[in-house]
Motif scaffolding. Structure first.
Motif, short mmCIF file in Angstrom:
data_model
loop_
_atom_site.label_atom_id
_atom_site.label_comp_id
_atom_site.label_asym_id
_atom_site.label_seq_id
_atom_site.Cartn_x
_atom_site.Cartn_y
_atom_site.Cartn_z
N VAL A 255 0.85 -1.20 0.00
CA VAL A 255 0.00 0.00 0.00
C VAL A 255 0.88 1.25 0.00
CG1 VAL A 255 -1.86 1.20 1.20
CG2 VAL A 255 -1.71 -1.28 1.31
N THR A 256 1.99 1.15 0.68
CA THR A 256 2.89 2.30 0.78
C THR A 256 3.38 2.69 -0.61
OG1 THR A 256 3.55 1.38 2.91
CG2 THR A 256 4.91 3.16 2.04
N HIS A 257 3.73 1.68 -1.40
CA HIS A 257 4.16 1.97 -2.77
C HIS A 257 3.01 2.54 -3.59
CE1 HIS A 257 5.17 0.91 -7.03
NE2 HIS A 257 6.22 1.63 -6.67
N ASP A 258 1.81 2.01 -3.39
CA ASP A 258 0.64 2.54 -4.12
C ASP A 258 0.49 4.03 -3.85
OD1 ASP A 258 0.27 -0.09 -4.78
OD2 ASP A 258 -1.44 -0.42 -3.43
N LEU A 259 0.76 4.40 -2.61
CA LEU A 259 0.57 5.80 -2.23
C LEU A 259 1.64 6.73 -2.80
CD1 LEU A 259 -0.35 5.47 1.56
CD2 LEU A 259 -1.86 6.12 -0.30
N LEU A 260 2.73 6.14 -3.23
CA LEU A 260 3.85 6.98 -3.70
C LEU A 260 3.59 7.58 -5.08
CD1 LEU A 260 7.05 4.99 -2.69
CD2 LEU A 260 6.04 6.97 -1.57
N ASP A 261 2.54 7.11 -5.71
CA ASP A 261 2.25 7.63 -7.05
C ASP A 261 3.39 7.33 -8.00
OD1 ASP A 261 0.02 8.71 -7.82
OD2 ASP A 261 0.42 10.78 -7.20
N CYS A 262 3.94 6.16 -7.84
CA CYS A 262 5.10 5.80 -8.64
C CYS A 262 4.58 5.06 -9.88
CB CYS A 262 6.01 4.88 -7.82
SG CYS A 262 7.47 4.35 -8.67
N GLU A 263 5.17 5.39 -11.01
CA GLU A 263 4.65 4.83 -12.25
C GLU A 263 5.09 3.38 -12.44
OE1 GLU A 263 8.53 6.76 -13.04
OE2 GLU A 263 6.76 7.22 -11.83
N CYS A 264 6.09 2.92 -11.66
CA CYS A 264 6.60 1.57 -11.89
C CYS A 264 5.64 0.53 -11.35
CB CYS A 264 7.96 1.39 -11.23
SG CYS A 264 7.88 1.05 -9.49
N ILE A 265 5.83 -0.71 -11.76
CA ILE A 265 4.97 -1.77 -11.23
C ILE A 265 5.82 -2.72 -10.39
CG2 ILE A 265 3.06 -1.74 -12.87
CD1 ILE A 265 4.75 -3.93 -14.40
N GLY A 266 6.71 -2.11 -9.65
CA GLY A 266 7.53 -2.91 -8.75
C GLY A 266 8.77 -3.47 -9.38
N GLU A 267 9.03 -3.09 -10.63
CA GLU A 267 10.22 -3.63 -11.29
C GLU A 267 11.26 -2.57 -11.50
OE1 GLU A 267 8.48 -5.20 -14.76
OE2 GLU A 267 7.88 -7.06 -13.82
N LYS A 268 10.84 -1.35 -11.25
CA LYS A 268 11.77 -0.28 -11.56
C LYS A 268 12.79 -0.16 -10.42
CE LYS A 268 11.77 4.28 -13.43
NZ LYS A 268 10.95 5.44 -13.73
N ASP A 269 13.96 0.16 -10.83
CA ASP A 269 15.03 0.22 -9.85
C ASP A 269 15.61 1.63 -9.83
OD1 ASP A 269 17.20 -0.07 -8.34
OD2 ASP A 269 18.18 -1.60 -9.57
N HIS A 270 15.22 2.40 -8.84
CA HIS A 270 15.69 3.80 -8.78
C HIS A 270 17.08 3.85 -8.19
CE1 HIS A 270 11.79 5.78 -9.60
NE2 HIS A 270 11.35 4.61 -9.20
#
Ligand SMILES: Nc1ncnc2c1ncn2[C@@H]1O[C@H](COP(=O)(O)OP(=O)(O)OP(=O)(O)O)[C@@H](O)[C@H]1O
Ligand SMILES: [Mg+2]
Length: 910
Positions: free
Chosen positions: A822-837
């Motif tokens: 949920v925390t990632h959902d809230l970040l408004d991040c365009e990745c689907i969990g595969e992106k590596d910042h």
């Protein structure tokens, strides 16, 4: 006309007169008087100047260490260049370290009539004395006040900031040309104008301090009065010139101040000498033992100079307190030990030791850590320290002449207060001293009752988040420096808090900011805080992981049932009497750790005879039906808890891949630690455990046992609430935070135990959270701005202190079953969990944390809870991602829905 004077008149009003005037003397011809009465002063000054005085002050080795050293050099030079009474005034001001001058050019605030008529908003400020209007010939002034004139209205405020008179609609003429010396009749009070106050002095609040200018410093505080009283009582006895020279030659620094890398303390200025060297001992350099210096980090050298200047009263006249608020792990202990060792055998006047006995008060679990640190840095012989415990009572310390340092826990101090009071301590150090923030608690009262003037508070926890607590700490180390609490509230706290309101008018905002800046300036003289960054370069890499663990089937079923219960429905209708929401929150947290904890609570409640707690009882009845009929809590089945499953795998992989490394396993709950202990036993891992039940006398031994390279332990079970603060657990290089606290400070304290000086391995921190549950909500609260209110940055505050709105409770009581994070959902991040910042590291981002002192205080960013936007910059990937770069995470992936990772000091980190 004036017969009796208001306080400012007794001390000399700073707006009219030079500021530094020893009581009982008029300022005129002051220096001439001194010279006449005390010819030795001249001789002494000459001698000092001819000796190493200026040389050492100008020594680049010293100056390069610390800005304040440079400043004091400048101060001294300044003094040396001036003479007569103006010199004296300048000296006083320089010592006060105030960059501001009090005298303000009248033209700044005097306006032409035309201008003033045009603008009603232009304001003038005057310092005045006042009395009730009367026809008596001999007036008695009742007090000092500040007159604020704005157009045709005025306000009269006493020096505590309270309004004592107000009026509007006055004839403009009356206020047009107010001059110093003029008397006015306003609002039934007669006032005499004593001086003009600059807008800056008003907005900073300095004008409310008696004597004006540099408030508490030139103020007639107790400490100051003591120093200034009868300055000629113990002046130098005239001695022959030869004797004095002999004296001079026989006093040598204990260590050579001219060897390369020597650390020499700044010399006291003449003002200090005049006050504290009445017997005219020659000045001797105070030099830190080279044996210690070779170990000191640059920030520690700076810290020692800071502490030295503070306790010697060199930063503020007659004020001997300090707060060393360095972040965790920066070696506050070593800085204090260096100070004690130095002052116990050295001093600037004739080399005479400044202190004889030191009292160190510390949390129970750190008593022996202090002893150990003394041993580590000074060996066994240099200083004899006495630690108080069940078998070693204070009486022993009193009877023996061997010991100079007494180390005692806060609890023991209360028990032995009567004996402690009989001992004369010259230096008092309160470790983890943020606990003194409440002046009404017994411990604070006990410590205040000790007569020791040189007081140091050590704390790694931020202290400026609550202005009242801040006041208590300041007032403890330097009593009276901010005036009484009532005036502090009016002058600083109220304007600062009002200005923080989003709807505050611009004027209020500005005033609040200025008051905050002044408070910062004033207290900044004796508070030092450095952030973790200063030691990062000495530390190995740190890999922070936030691991979201999928809940087990039983957990989900119980969770759903709980959220559908009547109690939760009541909570969501806003029926929060008897705090049923706290019961529900408690139950959810237990459930996240392991369902068996909830089961045990239900069974305990069943057995208890307490009939009142209906809500809890009814909640538990519903839940009990979800557990299998033959449920056995003693089995502690790993698959019933998502986190436990992950933990068990994580321990296995660390054990396999890093057989020589150790793990610190932290929980806030003793019962959870019991479960973790069971897991250790089950897998045959050797462990140590430290929680609230562990006798204080055994704690250090347990810590040392674990840290030892010969130890066979694999795991250290730690209760963060009981023993989190101050412990060094550098034997471990992996730290797993099994549960999360509402208060980020608790978690930060725990996480700081392993990544500190002495750590040899890359450090791995794992924070385990159950996906979609309350644990994620607590985490979000920790990292979102809204969650960083003062309610949660304080170690003593728990969920009971947190106010929840119904809206927030709705969020807390929601289970997100379909989200990987949920925390990632809230970040408004365009990745689907595969992106590596990978590009951005945490260190680049400035974290803002709620701090009542405002932007001026938000310097540090290292150990603050991070923000949502920073988290977005961490590497992150879902558990389904097949290319995990981390061998540890790779092996636990099956039960993990999402990871966040950040590396500090990246090198060969993993
Ligand atoms: N200059 C140094 N060189 C090597 N080790 C050091 C140095 N200074 C301190 N240490 C070690 O670092 C560890 C942390 O120091 P210390 O316990 O004094 O930290 P602290 O500032 O009190 O932190 P906390 O706020 O957590 O109590 C200790 O083991 C100490 O011996
Ligand atoms: Mg400490």
């Amino acid at each position: 006309m004036r017969r009796s004077a208001a306080p400012s008149q007794l001390q000399g009003n700073s707006f009219k007169k030079p500021k530094f005037i020893p009581p009982g003397r008029s300022n005129s011809c002051l220096n001439e008087e001194i010279t006449q009465l005390n010819p030795d002063i001249k001789l002494f000054e000459g001698a000092a100047n001819n000796n190493t005085f200026l040389q050492s002050q100008n020594d680049p080795r010293i100056c390069s260490l610390n800005l304040s050293t440079e400043e004091s050099t400048r101060e001294i030079n300044k003094r040396d260049n001036c003479s007569g009474k103006y010199c004296f005034e300048a000296c006083a001001r320089a010592t006060l370290n105030s960059p501001h001058t009090v005298h303000s050019p009248p033209k700044e605030i005097t306006l032409s009539k035309g201008q003033e008529e045009e603008s009603d908003s232009l304001v003038k400020y005057f310092s005045v004395v006042w009395c009730k209007a009367s026809k008596k010939k001999h007036k008695k002034w009742e007090g000092d006040a500040v007159l604020i004139v704005k157009g045709m209205s005025f306000t009269l405020k006493d020096l505590e900031g309270k309004d004592i008179g107000k009026g509007i609609g006055y004839k403009f003429k009356e206020f047009e040309k107010i001059e110093v010396g003029q008397t006015l009749m306003i609002c039934g009070k007669e006032i005499e104008v004593m001086g003009i106050i600059s807008p800056e002095d008003f907005s900073s609040g300095r004008c409310f301090q008696l004597g004006g200018g540099s408030p508490a410093i030139s103020n007639s505080s107790q400490a100051l009065r003591k120093c200034f009283s009868n300055p000629f009582k113990r002046v130098c006895k005239p001695g022959s010139k030869e004797n004095r020279q002999n004296d001079f030659q026989s006093c040598k620094p204990r260590h050579d101040p001219y060897t390369p890398n020597s650390l020499v303390m700044p010399r006291p200025d003449k003002n200090h000498q005049w006050m504290f060297n009445k017997t005219c001992f020659p000045l001797v350099d105070v030099v830190i033992d080279p044996h210690l210096v070779c170990h000191l980090r640059p920030h520690q050298k700076e810290g020692i100079i800071f502490l030295y200047e503070c306790v010697m009263g060199m930063r503020m006249n007659g004020r001997c307190g300090a707060i060393l608020a360095d972040e965790m792990g920066l070696g506050k202990t070593l800085q204090c030990i260096s100070l004690i060792w130095t002052l116990q055998y050295q001093g600037p006047y004739g080399g005479k030791p400044v202190i004889k006995k030191t009292l160190i008060v510390t949390p129970g679990s750190l008593v022996n850590n202090w002893r150990k640190e003394f041993q580590k840095w000074l060996g066994n012989e240099r200083i004899k320290v006495f630690t108080v415990d069940q078998d070693h009572k204070v009486e022993e310390f009193i009877k023996s002449t061997l010991y100079s340092v007494l180390i005692i826990s806060y609890e023991m101090l209360l028990r032995s207060l009567d004996q402690i009071k009989t001992i004369k301590f010259d230096l008092l150090i309160c470790d983890e001293g943020h606990r003194l923030k409440n002046s009404s608690i017994k411990t604070t009262a006990a410590l205040i009752s000790l007569s020791c003037e040189k007081r140091i508070i050590l704390t790694g926890t931020p202290i400026q988040n609550d202005l009242q607590e801040f006041f208590a700490l300041i007032d403890f180390v330097n009593p009276g420096i901010l005036g009484p609490l009532s005036s502090y509230r009016k002058i600083y706290e109220e304007p600062i808090i009002l200005s923080r309101e989003p709807s505050a008018p611009e004027e209020e905002k500005e005033l609040g900011e200025r008051r905050a800046a002044e408070l910062t300036r004033l207290t900044g003289l004796f508070i030092l805080r450095r952030t973790q960054e200063v030691i990062n370069k000495y530390l190995p890499p740190k890999i922070d992981n936030v691991v979201f663990c999928r809940p087990g089937a039983l957990q989900i079923e119980l969770y759903r049932k709980l959220l559908n219960s009547q109690v939760v429905r009541f909570c969501l209708q806003g029926l929060l009497e008897n705090s049923p929401h706290l019961i529900c929150i408690g139950a959810l947290k237990k459930l996240c750790n392991h369902p068996c904890l909830l089961f045990n609570s239900i069974k305990e409640k069943e057995c208890s005879s307490d009939r009142d707690e209906n809500e809890e009882r009814s909640l538990y009845e519903v839940l009990l039906n979800v557990f299998p009929a033959d449920y056995n809590p003693l089995l502690v089945t790993e698959k019933e808890s998502g986190k436990l499953q992950v933990l068990s795998k994580l321990l296995a992989v660390i054990h396999e891949l890093r057989p020589t490394e150790k793990v610190v396993l932290v929980s806030n709950y003793t019962k959870t630690l019991d479960i973790l202990q069971e897991v250790c036993k089950r897998h045959g891992y050797a462990y140590k455990r430290l929680d609230g039940q562990t006798p204080v006398s055994q704690r250090q031994q347990i810590v040392e046992g674990f840290n030892s390279k010969y130890s066979t332990d694999f795991i250290f079970l730690l209760s963060s609430k009981a023993g989190g603060v101050g412990l060094n657990l550098i034997g471990g290089s992996h730290l797993i935070l099994y549960d999360i606290d509402w208060n980020p400070a608790t978690d930060i304290q725990a996480m700081s135990r392993v990544w500190r000086d002495g750590q040899k391995h890359p450090v791995h921190i794992y924070r385990l959270l159950t996906t979609g549950t309350i644990e994620e909500k607590i985490y979000q609260r920790q990292i979102s701005k809204q969650g960083l209110s003062e309610a949660v940055v304080d170690l003593t505050k728990t969920s009971e202190h947190i106010q929840f709105s119904v809206e927030e409770l709705k969020n807390v009581f929601t289970l997100h079953e379909n989200s990987q994070c949920v925390t990632h959902d809230l970040l408004d991040c365009e990745c689907i969990g595969e992106k590596d910042h990978t590009g951005d590291s945490l260190e680049k981002f400035v974290v803002s944390r709620h701090c009542q002192l405002g932007p001026h205080h938000q310097k540090s960013n290292s150990l603050k809870p991070l923000s949502m936007s920073q988290l977005k910059q961490w590497k992150h990937f879902s558990g389904d991602n097949f290319n995990l770069p981390d061998p540890f995470l790779e092996r636990i992936r099956e039960n993990v829905s999402f990871f966040f990772q950040n590396i500090t000091n990246q090198a060969s980190a993993i």
